[in-house]
Design a protein around this motif. Structure first.
Motif, PDB file in Angstrom:
ATOM      1  N   GLU A  96       0.903  -1.042   0.010  1.00 21.43           N
ATOM      2  CA  GLU A  96       0.172  -0.106   0.150  1.00 21.43           C
ATOM      3  C   GLU A  96       0.884   1.252  -0.102  1.00 21.43           C
ATOM      4  OE1 GLU A  96      -2.667   2.368   0.274  1.00 21.43           O
ATOM      5  OE2 GLU A  96      -3.667   0.788  -0.716  1.00 21.43           O
ATOM      6  N   LYS A  97       0.362   2.403  -0.652  1.00 25.06           N
ATOM      7  CA  LYS A  97       0.980   3.517  -0.348  1.00 25.06           C
ATOM      8  C   LYS A  97       1.111   4.124   1.074  1.00 25.06           C
ATOM      9  CE  LYS A  97      -2.427   6.253   0.776  1.00 25.06           C
ATOM     10  NZ  LYS A  97      -2.440   7.164   2.080  1.00 25.06           N
ATOM     11  N   PRO A  98       2.170   4.953   1.083  1.00 23.51           N
ATOM     12  CA  PRO A  98       3.160   5.515   0.430  1.00 23.51           C
ATOM     13  C   PRO A  98       4.286   4.638   0.819  1.00 23.51           C
ATOM     14  CG  PRO A  98       3.072   6.833   2.270  1.00 23.51           C
ATOM     15  CD  PRO A  98       1.725   6.045   2.370  1.00 23.51           C
ATOM     16  N   LEU A  99       5.417   4.778  -0.255  1.00 22.74           N
ATOM     17  CA  LEU A  99       6.444   3.815  -0.176  1.00 22.74           C
ATOM     18  C   LEU A  99       7.120   3.780   1.159  1.00 22.74           C
ATOM     19  CD1 LEU A  99       8.671   1.797  -1.213  1.00 22.74           C
ATOM     20  CD2 LEU A  99       9.361   4.061  -2.625  1.00 22.74           C
ATOM     21  N   ALA A 100       7.036   5.043   1.696  1.00 27.88           N
ATOM     22  CA  ALA A 100       7.995   5.281   3.181  1.00 27.88           C
ATOM     23  C   ALA A 100       7.646   6.724   3.412  1.00 27.88           C
ATOM     24  CB  ALA A 100       9.400   5.132   2.963  1.00 27.88           C
ATOM     25  N   MET A 122       5.066  -3.601  -6.645  1.00 28.99           N
ATOM     26  CA  MET A 122       4.202  -2.577  -6.936  1.00 28.99           C
ATOM     27  C   MET A 122       3.877  -1.895  -5.857  1.00 28.99           C
ATOM     28  SD  MET A 122       0.439  -3.663  -8.876  1.00 28.99           S
ATOM     29  CE  MET A 122      -0.752  -2.503  -8.961  1.00 28.99           C
ATOM     30  N   LEU A 123       3.438  -0.661  -6.000  1.00 27.98           N
ATOM     31  CA  LEU A 123       2.757   0.248  -4.903  1.00 27.98           C
ATOM     32  C   LEU A 123       1.379   0.632  -5.126  1.00 27.98           C
ATOM     33  CD1 LEU A 123       3.882   1.812  -2.445  1.00 27.98           C
ATOM     34  CD2 LEU A 123       5.657   0.522  -3.778  1.00 27.98           C
ATOM     35  N   LEU A 310       3.198   1.795 -12.987  1.00 23.77           N
ATOM     36  CA  LEU A 310       3.808   2.441 -11.871  1.00 23.77           C
ATOM     37  C   LEU A 310       5.242   2.010 -11.400  1.00 23.77           C
ATOM     38  CD1 LEU A 310       1.867   4.494  -9.356  1.00 23.77           C
ATOM     39  CD2 LEU A 310       3.658   3.271  -8.568  1.00 23.77           C
ATOM     40  N   THR A 311       6.276   2.467 -11.315  1.00 27.10           N
ATOM     41  CA  THR A 311       7.490   2.228 -10.480  1.00 27.10           C
ATOM     42  C   THR A 311       7.554   2.646  -9.627  1.00 27.10           C
ATOM     43  OG1 THR A 311       8.720   4.052 -11.476  1.00 27.10           O
ATOM     44  CG2 THR A 311       8.360   2.172 -13.034  1.00 27.10           C
ATOM     45  N   MET A 312       8.585   2.256  -8.776  1.00 20.54           N
ATOM     46  CA  MET A 312       9.197   2.642  -7.565  1.00 20.54           C
ATOM     47  C   MET A 312       9.884   4.051  -7.514  1.00 20.54           C
ATOM     48  SD  MET A 312       8.469   0.625  -5.098  1.00 20.54           S
ATOM     49  CE  MET A 312       7.999  -1.055  -5.082  1.00 20.54           C
ATOM     50  N   ALA A 315       6.855   6.254  -7.231  1.00 16.79           N
ATOM     51  CA  ALA A 315       6.416   6.379  -5.555  1.00 16.79           C
ATOM     52  C   ALA A 315       7.455   7.165  -4.683  1.00 16.79           C
ATOM     53  CB  ALA A 315       6.528   5.099  -5.146  1.00 16.79           C
ATOM     54  N   THR A 316       8.554   7.098  -5.121  1.00 20.08           N
ATOM     55  CA  THR A 316       9.763   7.993  -4.299  1.00 20.08           C
ATOM     56  C   THR A 316       9.255   9.425  -4.700  1.00 20.08           C
ATOM     57  OG1 THR A 316      11.308   6.065  -4.406  1.00 20.08           O
ATOM     58  CG2 THR A 316      12.220   8.598  -4.175  1.00 20.08           C
ATOM     59  N   LYS A 317       9.295   9.692  -5.886  1.00 16.21           N
ATOM     60  CA  LYS A 317       8.811  11.130  -6.238  1.00 16.21           C
ATOM     61  C   LYS A 317       7.513  11.618  -5.332  1.00 16.21           C
ATOM     62  CE  LYS A 317      10.707  10.969 -10.908  1.00 16.21           C
ATOM     63  NZ  LYS A 317      10.449  11.051 -12.199  1.00 16.21           N
TER      64      LYS A 317
END
Length: 344
Positions: A96-100, A122-123, A310-312, A315-317
């Motif tokens: 699940e979102k967010p990555l961190a 996948m996020l 959708l890439t990591m 998610a980082t951005k």
């Protein structure tokens, strides 16, 4: 039909919905393992979803070689650690979102994933799977309304959920990480550029407890992107009538609106109160179909050995901009996003 054997980590409010989708709505997946905080959650997983393997230790669940992949619905501050451990153990991962919350954790996850290209990761940015949001993206790509230059997007929860959120706003990173991370990703997706500068304002206007926790119940932010386009993002924990997520895309030849108003269905009520329409009450009610579609795509990606769109890095951005918004809100000044990128 080949089926994917899944384990789930996290059986809270949203975790139970994920478990229900896996167990009852995905034809090519089996829910065989679950990890929860207490025996009550695990008993629920066994009784309602028929889960065979039950764990209170995440590390112990990772030793179950009958699993093919893991679905992570744990608190945000555990996402990075749980993703890394699962990938290093050889499992495909949906989280699940967010990555961190911490940017260093995001970049660490990216580096670990690069070392394990055989793992599908996948996020859960669920709005990318909502049929209306997907249709808007398709219309943009087709040039229906010309060149987009402005996005207004907001996430607003019904106020009855706010007391529950007070307890978790610190572990979840606050309103920008928990709410606007979706809007940030949509802005990047629709405008085809990255947010580079933000200015966020707001406060705790109805629930002062959020102020005590260093957070807010209502915020608004102005954003500048690296291609000259702009965006305004809103977030609220105090919507009085239901979950009020909406997005507007303005372009040179027209505009698109998604989810405004957040109607429950097509029924119009005429009674002593006037003429009115009912609205969805919670985020899961609004995006119930999208939650299922994104999970189905993850299962299909694993079975077909392909990485999701959708890439990591996406998610980082989103976490990077959410961090900038949080800093802007707390320091009451404009923040340039690039200044927050950790130095290698």
């Amino acid at each position: 039909m080949k089926k994917l054997n899944l384990g789930i980590a996290g059986l809270g409010r949203l975790g139970k919905e994920y478990a229900k989708n896996i167990a009852h709505a995905l034809p090519n997946a089996n829910l065989i393992a679950a990890c929860g905080l207490n025996k009550e959650e695990l008993t629920y997983a066994k009784d309602f979803f028929g889960v065979e393997y039950l764990y209170q230790s995440y590390e112990e669940m990772l030793t179950n070689t009958a699993m093919d992949a893991i679905v992570i619905v744990t608190p945000t501050n555990q996402h990075a650690d749980h993703i890394i451990k699962a990938v290093e153990a050889g499992y495909h991962v949906f989280c699940e979102k967010p990555l961190a919350i911490n940017l260093e954790d995001c970049y660490t996850v990216e580096e670990v994933i690069k070392k394990h290209p055989q793992c599908i990761t996948m996020l859960g940015f669920v709005r990318r799977y909502d049929p209306s949001y997907v249709d808007a993206k398709k219309k943009l790509d087709e040039g229906l309304i010309g060149q987009p230059f402005f996005v207004r997007s907001q996430t607003a929860d019904i106020d009855t959920l706010a007391p529950f959120q007070i307890e978790f706003c610190t572990t979840g990173g606050g309103i920008f990480h928990d709410f606007n991370v979706h809007d940030i990703d949509l802005v990047h997706w629709y405008l085809g550029a990255n947010i580079i500068k933000v200015w966020a304002l707001g406060g705790a206007y109805k629930f002062k407890e959020f102020d005590d926790a260093g957070d807010a119940d209502n915020t608004v932010a102005m954003c500048e992107l690296d291609n000259g386009t702009t965006a305004v993002l809103g977030a609220s924990r105090v919507s009085s009538f239901g979950h009020n997520t909406l997005t507007e895309i303005v372009a040179t030849e027209g505009n698109l609106k998604i989810g405004d108003p957040p109607l429950k269905n097509s029924v119009q009520i005429s009674d002593k109160y006037g003429v009115r329409r009912e609205c969805v009450k919670t985020f899961f009610e609004r995006f119930q179909n999208a939650f299922l579609l994104q999970l189905q795509d993850f299962v299909d990606c694993v079975l077909e050995n392909r990485q999701p769109e959708l890439t990591m890095q996406n998610a980082t951005k989103a976490t990077l901009v959410a961090t900038a918004l949080t800093k802007s809100f707390k320091e009451k000044k404009i923040i340039e996003v690039k200044n927050l990128i950790p130095k290698k």
